[in-house]
Design an enzyme around this catalytic site. Structure first.
Site, PDB file in Angstrom:
ATOM      1  N   SER A 190      -7.191   0.066   3.332  1.00  0.00           N
ATOM      2  CA  SER A 190      -8.242   1.083   3.378  1.00  0.00           C
ATOM      3  C   SER A 190      -9.599   0.465   3.756  1.00  0.00           C
ATOM      4  O   SER A 190      -9.682  -0.199   4.785  1.00  0.00           O
ATOM      5  CB  SER A 190      -8.274   1.817   2.040  1.00  0.00           C
ATOM      6  OG  SER A 190      -9.013   2.992   2.132  1.00  0.00           O
ATOM      7  N   ASP A 342      -2.554  10.945   6.461  1.00  0.00           N
ATOM      8  CA  ASP A 342      -3.725  10.150   6.107  1.00  0.00           C
ATOM      9  C   ASP A 342      -4.832  10.469   7.107  1.00  0.00           C
ATOM     10  O   ASP A 342      -4.624  10.380   8.319  1.00  0.00           O
ATOM     11  CB  ASP A 342      -3.341   8.651   6.185  1.00  0.00           C
ATOM     12  CG  ASP A 342      -4.497   7.729   5.839  1.00  0.00           C
ATOM     13  OD1 ASP A 342      -5.602   8.228   5.524  1.00  0.00           O
ATOM     14  OD2 ASP A 342      -4.300   6.508   5.886  1.00  0.00           O
ATOM     15  N   HIS A 372      -2.289   8.331   2.029  1.00  0.00           N
ATOM     16  CA  HIS A 372      -3.312   7.292   1.918  1.00  0.00           C
ATOM     17  C   HIS A 372      -3.332   6.693   0.504  1.00  0.00           C
ATOM     18  O   HIS A 372      -3.230   7.411  -0.476  1.00  0.00           O
ATOM     19  CB  HIS A 372      -4.690   7.858   2.253  1.00  0.00           C
ATOM     20  CG  HIS A 372      -5.733   6.795   2.353  1.00  0.00           C
ATOM     21  ND1 HIS A 372      -5.827   5.976   3.454  1.00  0.00           N
ATOM     22  CD2 HIS A 372      -6.673   6.370   1.484  1.00  0.00           C
ATOM     23  CE1 HIS A 372      -6.802   5.102   3.259  1.00  0.00           C
ATOM     24  NE2 HIS A 372      -7.338   5.310   2.077  1.00  0.00           N
TER      25      HIS A 372
END
Ligand SMILES: *[C@@H]1O[C@H](CO)[C@@H](O)[C@H](O)[C@H]1NC(C)=O
Ligand SMILES: *[C@@H]1O[C@H](CO)[C@@H](O)[C@H](O)[C@H]1NC(C)=O
Length: 402
Positions: A190, A342, A372
């Site tokens: 991320s 995501d 995600h």
């Protein structure tokens, strides 16, 4: 006090119940668990937004507090010595295998996610992942923290990462930990993937760095903000665990607390006129495979609306997709993992294309039922089979390539 707690609990239940009916795509495993996790996450976010609105505390301060509830101490076990330390002034957690080794070991530097605003290597899930990595690969693992956007903005986060990596790459430090300088990986998920990609670009293009990174791994990374209307932004606008709105809020905080940025970003009107030349680097209509473009029509961004000046928005050190082709050429073998459901999916997909276009070798895993942040759900009570599956894909790639 008891009354207050009961009130809080009651509010939590109401918010939780009102968020529980987010539809989960059919192919996502353990849909009830995913729904409950999503409702919990959205309840926290809603509470953070509410507290910010009534002026009690900032959004990112509340979220940071929630994350901190999950922090762990460094605990060694039978196989791995775990200690907290600092590299210069950057906090790191070291995982050193106890077994004797005849030859120097491989090493993995891990940079955690959390939207730049929250989190730490101390979180249960990262502690679990880093310990697992050290154990499975018989590798030295260095988990790096960086100052968060609740108080600091870009480039502080990147600078902290670079400080820690450069410190570790010194001959005397590698010798101290018994690391082979030719077998070093840097990984992140991320926002940690953003930092990982940026650090790798800086390291590989810096003639003063003697030991180069052998491989990098980017797990559902964020890599650009120039275009906030990518197909993945629109398809996952109300995405599980991370909505487009919250992604925009978090990434804005990387640059500024000024609310004008996220407001403009929601309209995709946040980039200045002088950024026109950058749009070919993030043009999804040329960089995304057909399958992901389907049903979407490319529109040129509207430039020149902002009344703020944020050089970071044009800076490849903040947004690795903004690097030009010659700056990407020297990158090492790269692993990119993207998830179908995501908001950030297309950032990763476009980086795969950009790197392959300049001849960088990329291994790409696309998780068709992925959401995600799944790696953050590997330990009870928030344990998802998806998280373990992603961990195993990533670790087996590392084992073969590092
Ligand atoms: C993006 O690519 C399309 C072709 O697929 C092209 O028509 C458009 O002008 C490009 N936009 C930019 C800003 O590069
Ligand atoms: C890429 O950017 C660098 C630094 O701004 C510049 O020197 C170089 O000419 C650019 N290369 C290309 C191919 O645009």
């Amino acid at each position: 006090m008891v009354g207050f707690k009961a009130l809080c609990f009651g509010l939590f239940c109401i918010l939780f119940a009102s968020h529980i009916y987010t539809p989960v795509p059919d192919n996502v495993e353990e849909s009830w668990k995913v729904m409950a996790l999503d409702a919990t996450a959205k309840t926290c976010v809603f509470t953070a937004l509410f507290l910010e609105k009534i002026g009690i505390m900032r959004f990112e301060e509340f979220l940071s507090m929630v994350f901190m509830l999950d922090y762990t101490q460094p605990v060694s076990d039978e196989y791995i010595t775990v200690t907290d330390n600092t590299f210069i002034d950057v906090p790191v957690r070291l995982y050193l295998p106890k077994r004797k080794s005849e030859t120097p070991r491989r090493a993995v530097i891990y940079i955690h996610g959390g939207g730049f605003c929250c989190g730490s290597f101390k979180q249960t899930a990262y502690d679990f992942l880093n310990r697992w990595t050290a154990n499975r690969l018989d590798a030295v693992v260095v988990a790096v923290d960086y100052r968060l956007t609740s108080q600091y903005h870009f480039p502080v986060q990147l600078e902290d990462g670079i400080t820690a990596v450069k410190f570790f790459l010194q001959d005397k430090i590698l010798r101290k930990y018994g690391v082979d300088p030719n077998r070093i990986c840097i990984s992140g998920d991320s926002s940690g993937g953003t930092l990982t990609a940026a650090i790798t670009q800086e390291m590989q293009n810096d003639p003063e760095i003697k030991h180069k990174i052998k491989i990098q791994a980017l797990l559902y990374p964020a890599l650009q903000v120039a275009d906030s209307n990518l197909p993945s932004h629109l398809d996952n606008e109300h995405g599980i665990l991370l909505t487009r709105d919250i992604a925009i809020k978090l990434v804005s905080l990387y640059f500024t607390k000024d609310e004008a940025l996220p407001q403009a970003m929601r309209q995709n009107q946040h980039m200045p006129l002088e950024s026109r030349h950058l749009f070919k680097l993030v043009n999804w209509s040329t960089l995304l495979p057909e399958k992901y473009r389907k049903g979407h029509i490319y529109t040129e961004p509207i430039l020149g609306r902002p009344n703020y000046l944020l050089p970071g928005l044009l800076d490849k050190r903040a947004l690795p997709l903004l690097a030009n082709d010659s700056q990407l050429q020297n990158l090492p073998l790269t692993y990119i993992l993207t998830c179908q459901y995501d908001v950030l999916r297309d950032d990763g997909l476009m980086y795969v294309t950009r790197l392959r276009n300049v001849g960088v070798q990329v291994a790409h895993d696309h998780v068709e039922d992925g959401i995600h942040g799944a790696l953050s759900y590997m330990s009870s009570p928030f344990h998802l089979r998806l998280g373990l599956r992603i961990r195993d894909m990533y670790i087996s790639w590392l084992d073969e390539n590092l």
